[in-house]
Design a protein around this motif. Structure first.
Motif, PDB file in Angstrom:
ATOM      1  N   GLY A 211       0.797  -1.217   0.000  1.00  0.00           N
ATOM      2  CA  GLY A 211       0.000   0.000   0.000  1.00  0.00           C
ATOM      3  C   GLY A 211       0.828   1.265   0.000  1.00  0.00           C
ATOM      4  N   GLY A 212       2.133   1.125   0.215  1.00  0.00           N
ATOM      5  CA  GLY A 212       3.020   2.278   0.220  1.00  0.00           C
ATOM      6  C   GLY A 212       3.607   2.524  -1.155  1.00  0.00           C
ATOM      7  N   LEU A 213       3.946   3.778  -1.444  1.00  0.00           N
ATOM      8  CA  LEU A 213       4.550   4.139  -2.713  1.00  0.00           C
ATOM      9  C   LEU A 213       5.772   5.011  -2.467  1.00  0.00           C
ATOM     10  N   TYR A 214       6.847   4.735  -3.187  1.00  0.00           N
ATOM     11  CA  TYR A 214       8.069   5.537  -3.140  1.00  0.00           C
ATOM     12  C   TYR A 214       8.300   6.137  -4.525  1.00  0.00           C
ATOM     13  N   THR A 215       8.953   7.282  -4.556  1.00  0.00           N
ATOM     14  CA  THR A 215       9.457   7.787  -5.820  1.00  0.00           C
ATOM     15  C   THR A 215      10.875   7.246  -6.004  1.00  0.00           C
ATOM     16  N   LEU A 244       7.039 -10.076  -5.427  1.00  0.00           N
ATOM     17  CA  LEU A 244       7.678 -10.351  -4.140  1.00  0.00           C
ATOM     18  C   LEU A 244       8.675  -9.253  -3.794  1.00  0.00           C
ATOM     19  N   ILE A 245       9.469  -8.840  -4.770  1.00  0.00           N
ATOM     20  CA  ILE A 245      10.285  -7.633  -4.628  1.00  0.00           C
ATOM     21  C   ILE A 245       9.478  -6.546  -5.314  1.00  0.00           C
ATOM     22  N   PRO A 246       8.806  -5.685  -4.538  1.00  0.00           N
ATOM     23  CA  PRO A 246       7.733  -4.840  -5.074  1.00  0.00           C
ATOM     24  C   PRO A 246       8.202  -3.596  -5.834  1.00  0.00           C
ATOM     25  N   CYS A 247       8.812  -3.813  -7.001  1.00  0.00           N
ATOM     26  CA  CYS A 247       9.242  -2.679  -7.815  1.00  0.00           C
ATOM     27  C   CYS A 247       8.041  -1.886  -8.343  1.00  0.00           C
ATOM     28  N   HIS A 248       6.859  -2.498  -8.321  1.00  0.00           N
ATOM     29  CA  HIS A 248       5.660  -1.787  -8.779  1.00  0.00           C
ATOM     30  C   HIS A 248       5.255  -0.668  -7.824  1.00  0.00           C
ATOM     31  N   ARG A 249       5.848  -0.623  -6.640  1.00  0.00           N
ATOM     32  CA  ARG A 249       5.515   0.428  -5.663  1.00  0.00           C
ATOM     33  C   ARG A 249       6.375   1.676  -5.823  1.00  0.00           C
ATOM     34  N   VAL A 250       7.152   1.736  -6.877  1.00  0.00           N
ATOM     35  CA  VAL A 250       7.983   2.913  -7.143  1.00  0.00           C
ATOM     36  C   VAL A 250       7.377   3.679  -8.312  1.00  0.00           C
ATOM     37  N   ILE A 251       7.103   4.974  -8.099  1.00  0.00           N
ATOM     38  CA  ILE A 251       6.441   5.803  -9.101  1.00  0.00           C
ATOM     39  C   ILE A 251       7.268   7.060  -9.361  1.00  0.00           C
ATOM     40  N   ARG A 252       6.856   7.830 -10.345  1.00  0.00           N
ATOM     41  CA  ARG A 252       7.552   9.066 -10.672  1.00  0.00           C
ATOM     42  C   ARG A 252       7.218  10.155  -9.660  1.00  0.00           C
ATOM     43  N   SER A 253       8.088  11.146  -9.576  1.00  0.00           N
ATOM     44  CA  SER A 253       7.887  12.240  -8.612  1.00  0.00           C
ATOM     45  C   SER A 253       6.641  13.066  -8.931  1.00  0.00           C
ATOM     46  N   ILE A 271      -1.162  -1.779  -7.815  1.00  0.00           N
ATOM     47  CA  ILE A 271      -1.190  -0.709  -6.812  1.00  0.00           C
ATOM     48  C   ILE A 271      -2.595  -0.550  -6.244  1.00  0.00           C
ATOM     49  N   GLY A 272      -3.601  -0.601  -7.131  1.00  0.00           N
ATOM     50  CA  GLY A 272      -4.986  -0.488  -6.675  1.00  0.00           C
ATOM     51  C   GLY A 272      -5.413  -1.656  -5.818  1.00  0.00           C
ATOM     52  N   TRP A 273      -5.013  -2.868  -6.207  1.00  0.00           N
ATOM     53  CA  TRP A 273      -5.367  -4.073  -5.456  1.00  0.00           C
ATOM     54  C   TRP A 273      -4.763  -4.040  -4.060  1.00  0.00           C
ATOM     55  N   GLU A 274      -3.505  -3.611  -3.962  1.00  0.00           N
ATOM     56  CA  GLU A 274      -2.848  -3.542  -2.659  1.00  0.00           C
ATOM     57  C   GLU A 274      -3.502  -2.497  -1.769  1.00  0.00           C
ATOM     58  N   ALA A 275      -3.883  -1.367  -2.355  1.00  0.00           N
ATOM     59  CA  ALA A 275      -4.558  -0.326  -1.574  1.00  0.00           C
ATOM     60  C   ALA A 275      -5.875  -0.863  -1.009  1.00  0.00           C
ATOM     61  N   ALA A 276      -6.575  -1.676  -1.814  1.00  0.00           N
ATOM     62  CA  ALA A 276      -7.838  -2.266  -1.351  1.00  0.00           C
ATOM     63  C   ALA A 276      -7.589  -3.262  -0.220  1.00  0.00           C
ATOM     64  N   GLN A 277      -6.506  -4.040  -0.296  1.00  0.00           N
ATOM     65  CA  GLN A 277      -6.184  -4.991   0.770  1.00  0.00           C
ATOM     66  C   GLN A 277      -5.887  -4.265   2.079  1.00  0.00           C
ATOM     67  N   VAL A 278      -5.146  -3.168   1.989  1.00  0.00           N
ATOM     68  CA  VAL A 278      -4.821  -2.381   3.182  1.00  0.00           C
ATOM     69  C   VAL A 278      -6.089  -1.821   3.802  1.00  0.00           C
ATOM     70  N   ASN A 279      -7.002  -1.343   2.980  1.00  0.00           N
ATOM     71  CA  ASN A 279      -8.275  -0.796   3.487  1.00  0.00           C
ATOM     72  C   ASN A 279      -9.097  -1.874   4.172  1.00  0.00           C
ATOM     73  N   LYS A 280      -9.069  -3.097   3.657  1.00  0.00           N
ATOM     74  CA  LYS A 280      -9.802  -4.206   4.278  1.00  0.00           C
ATOM     75  C   LYS A 280      -9.258  -4.488   5.679  1.00  0.00           C
ATOM     76  N   ILE A 281      -7.906  -4.477   5.779  1.00  0.00           N
ATOM     77  CA  ILE A 281      -7.272  -4.734   7.067  1.00  0.00           C
ATOM     78  C   ILE A 281      -7.623  -3.636   8.069  1.00  0.00           C
ATOM     79  N   ALA A 282      -7.627  -2.383   7.583  1.00  0.00           N
ATOM     80  CA  ALA A 282      -7.927  -1.241   8.453  1.00  0.00           C
ATOM     81  C   ALA A 282      -9.358  -1.295   8.970  1.00  0.00           C
ATOM     82  N   ILE A 283     -10.270  -1.717   8.095  1.00  0.00           N
ATOM     83  CA  ILE A 283     -11.678  -1.815   8.488  1.00  0.00           C
ATOM     84  C   ILE A 283     -11.894  -2.959   9.471  1.00  0.00           C
TER      85      ILE A 283
END
Length: 283
Positions: A211-215, A244-253, A271-283
């Motif tokens: 659910g996290g994103l880095y530039t 498994l090595i989440p290179c998809h979590r790196v985006i442009r500035s 990225i969208g799927w992971e954000a939804a998983q995090v929201n499920k856990i939070a709820i």
């Protein structure tokens, strides 16, 4: 008039040059620190800040690179490679290769001939994948829109390995990541082959939470190399273990998700799927 920063830079440059010229003698921290007129404590801290790695690790990388050249180009024995590199014995050479290259000296020398790789195809929420493993862990994972092409790319990574199409427990544990709590990630073992810099970047990627994103810039900052954004981007793109090595979590500035080795659309979906998983856990 020289600034303190320029003086510090020159000291580190002198230290790097000294280690390069004398690595066969395997100089210790005290010896190198003395050459640049610093205490071992201050030298260790300053070198790490400037070079991004410790003096010891830098020496290890130089030693392994030299040993690799001897093993491949001269076809030297392991004993001769260890001796010419200044190491105390083949056991020390073996340990360095395992820690830095992810394989034994013999495996490297033989181009992977001693390596047995199991592989299989499976389904994921983002399409078919090819996952491959050795006795040490997952060595490759890629999305397989074309199975034959995906397998050919795996073979290109380990040209002389022996391949068996079989599902093993290492692969199954890795694939559970699409269903299990991400806190279990440490249970998955990886067997990676890459340069020292690539391994450093991939290790940093593993620290980005779901659910996290880095530039690219923030990832470069994370590995203490703030001016290396472009090189970081290349290492991210060379990641051999998708998801498994989440290179998809790196985006442009700019906030744009940017390109992805396995397709920009797939990256957006992940990225969208992971954000939804995090929201499920939070709820």
């Amino acid at each position: 008039m020289e600034t303190q920063e320029s003086i510090n830079y020159q000291r580190i440059a002198d230290a790097i040059n000294y280690i390069r010229l004398n690595f066969k003698e395997q100089p210790n921290l005290d010896e190198v620190a003395e050459k640049v007129n610093l205490s071992p404590f201050h030298f260790q801290r300053m070198f790490t800040e400037w070079a991004g790695i410790s003096p010891k690790k830098f020496l290890q990388y130089l030693s392994v690179e030299y040993a690799k050249g001897i093993l491949k180009e001269k076809q030297a024995t392991l004993f001769d490679a260890a001796f010419e590199t200044g190491l105390s014995g083949t056991g020390r050479l073996h340990d360095l290769f395992i820690n830095i290259e992810g394989m034994t000296p013999a495996e490297y020398k033989n181009g992977g001939k001693a390596l047995t790789i199991n592989y299989s195809f499976a389904e994921s929420p983002f399409g078919n994948i090819l996952v491959a493993s050795t006795v040490k862990g997952i060595c490759y994972l890629a999305f397989a829109d074309d199975k034959q092409e995906a397998f050919s790319q795996l073979q290109a990574q380990f040209a002389n390995a022996t391949y068996h199409q079989v599902v093993d427990m290492t692969q199954q544990n890795a694939l559970f990541i699409f269903k299990r709590d991400w806190s279990k990630l440490s249970n998955i073992k990886l067997h990676l082959k890459g340069t020292a810099f690539q391994l450093k970047v991939w290790e940093a990627l593993l620290r980005i939470p779901m659910g996290g994103l880095y530039t690219y810039g923030s990832l470069a900052q994370n590995i203490s190399m703030p001016n290396a954004s472009r090189a970081v981007g290349s290492a991210v793109g060379d990641n051999p273990v998708a998801f498994l090595i989440p290179c998809h979590r790196v985006i442009r500035s700019t906030g744009d998700f940017g390109q992805y080795h396995w397709g920009a659309t797939r990256k957006s979906a992940m990225i969208g799927w992971e954000a939804a998983q995090v929201n499920k856990i939070a709820i």
